[in-house]
Design a protein around this motif. Structure first.
Motif, PDB file in Angstrom:
ATOM      1  N   LEU A   5      -2.665   3.891  -4.068  1.00 49.23           N
ATOM      2  CA  LEU A   5      -2.283   2.490  -4.222  1.00 49.23           C
ATOM      3  C   LEU A   5      -0.765   2.389  -4.248  1.00 49.23           C
ATOM      4  O   LEU A   5      -0.098   3.093  -5.005  1.00 49.23           O
ATOM      5  CB  LEU A   5      -2.870   1.923  -5.518  1.00 49.23           C
ATOM      6  CG  LEU A   5      -2.684   0.439  -5.753  1.00 49.23           C
ATOM      7  CD1 LEU A   5      -3.434  -0.388  -4.708  1.00 49.23           C
ATOM      8  CD2 LEU A   5      -3.169   0.070  -7.148  1.00 49.23           C
ATOM      9  N   ASN A   6      -0.225   1.544  -3.393  1.00 47.34           N
ATOM     10  CA  ASN A   6       1.224   1.366  -3.332  1.00 47.34           C
ATOM     11  C   ASN A   6       1.713   0.538  -4.522  1.00 47.34           C
ATOM     12  O   ASN A   6       1.031  -0.398  -4.948  1.00 47.34           O
ATOM     13  CB  ASN A   6       1.630   0.713  -2.009  1.00 47.34           C
ATOM     14  CG  ASN A   6       1.479   1.673  -0.844  1.00 47.34           C
ATOM     15  OD1 ASN A   6       1.761   2.860  -0.961  1.00 47.34           O
ATOM     16  ND2 ASN A   6       1.021   1.160   0.286  1.00 47.34           N
ATOM     17  N   PRO A   7       2.895   0.863  -5.044  1.00 53.67           N
ATOM     18  CA  PRO A   7       3.452   0.136  -6.192  1.00 53.67           C
ATOM     19  C   PRO A   7       3.523  -1.369  -5.917  1.00 53.67           C
ATOM     20  O   PRO A   7       3.911  -1.809  -4.837  1.00 53.67           O
ATOM     21  CB  PRO A   7       4.862   0.722  -6.348  1.00 53.67           C
ATOM     22  CG  PRO A   7       4.786   2.073  -5.711  1.00 53.67           C
ATOM     23  CD  PRO A   7       3.797   1.928  -4.588  1.00 53.67           C
ATOM     24  N   GLY A   8       3.097  -2.135  -6.909  1.00 52.04           N
ATOM     25  CA  GLY A   8       3.160  -3.589  -6.811  1.00 52.04           C
ATOM     26  C   GLY A   8       2.027  -4.211  -6.008  1.00 52.04           C
ATOM     27  O   GLY A   8       1.989  -5.429  -5.841  1.00 52.04           O
ATOM     28  N   LYS A   9       1.105  -3.404  -5.497  1.00 47.53           N
ATOM     29  CA  LYS A   9      -0.002  -3.915  -4.685  1.00 47.53           C
ATOM     30  C   LYS A   9      -1.283  -3.929  -5.510  1.00 47.53           C
ATOM     31  O   LYS A   9      -1.434  -3.180  -6.466  1.00 47.53           O
ATOM     32  CB  LYS A   9      -0.212  -3.053  -3.437  1.00 47.53           C
ATOM     33  CG  LYS A   9       0.997  -2.978  -2.532  1.00 47.53           C
ATOM     34  CD  LYS A   9       1.250  -4.298  -1.843  1.00 47.53           C
ATOM     35  CE  LYS A   9       2.386  -4.178  -0.846  1.00 47.53           C
ATOM     36  NZ  LYS A   9       2.522  -5.344  -0.023  1.00 47.53           N
ATOM     37  N   GLU A  10      -2.212  -4.782  -5.110  1.00 45.88           N
ATOM     38  CA  GLU A  10      -3.499  -4.880  -5.783  1.00 45.88           C
ATOM     39  C   GLU A  10      -4.618  -4.921  -4.761  1.00 45.88           C
ATOM     40  O   GLU A  10      -4.458  -5.488  -3.686  1.00 45.88           O
ATOM     41  CB  GLU A  10      -3.574  -6.142  -6.633  1.00 45.88           C
ATOM     42  CG  GLU A  10      -2.751  -6.094  -7.885  1.00 45.88           C
ATOM     43  CD  GLU A  10      -2.994  -7.314  -8.764  1.00 45.88           C
ATOM     44  OE1 GLU A  10      -4.134  -7.835  -8.785  1.00 45.88           O
ATOM     45  OE2 GLU A  10      -2.041  -7.737  -9.420  1.00 45.88           O
ATOM     46  N   LEU A  11      -5.745  -4.341  -5.136  1.00 45.72           N
ATOM     47  CA  LEU A  11      -6.933  -4.398  -4.287  1.00 45.72           C
ATOM     48  C   LEU A  11      -7.695  -5.678  -4.612  1.00 45.72           C
ATOM     49  O   LEU A  11      -7.970  -5.956  -5.774  1.00 45.72           O
ATOM     50  CB  LEU A  11      -7.830  -3.189  -4.543  1.00 45.72           C
ATOM     51  CG  LEU A  11      -7.252  -1.841  -4.162  1.00 45.72           C
ATOM     52  CD1 LEU A  11      -8.162  -0.721  -4.644  1.00 45.72           C
ATOM     53  CD2 LEU A  11      -7.053  -1.738  -2.657  1.00 45.72           C
TER      54      LEU A  11
END
Length: 91
Positions: A5-11
């Motif tokens: 998961l990339n920083p600052g991203k949400e699924l």
């Protein structure tokens, strides 16, 4: 294929459903071996069957998690150590 998961991203639920649909497609093409999220890390692993590194990279780059840039990927090649190959000739 390791997904992170990339920083600052949400699924989102929508994105997860697109990812699962993609996994089902790989499974129907006999390219999916195992997959799932890590319980102790923000990401997961997909074990795929590919004829080459290039094919594995193409599979990774078509994953909705990767296309959306919510997750990044890393490809690892894996040699199995098992009874059938005498644990890579060392057993």
């Amino acid at each position: 294929m390791l997904l992170t998961l990339n920083p600052g991203k949400e699924l989102t639920e929508k994105l997860i459903k697109e990812h699962v649909h993609y996994l089902k497609k790989l499974e129907s093409e006999n390219k999916l071996e195992l997959c799932g999220p890590f319980s102790d890390y923000k990401g997961g692993m997909i074990i795929i069957k590919a004829k080459s590194y290039e094919e594995a990279k193409e599979i990774a780059e078509l994953d909705p998690f990767v296309i959306s840039r919510v997750e990044s990927y890393e490809i690892r090649t894996w040699e199995l150590s098992c009874k059938e190959n005498n644990h890579m000739g060392m057993g």
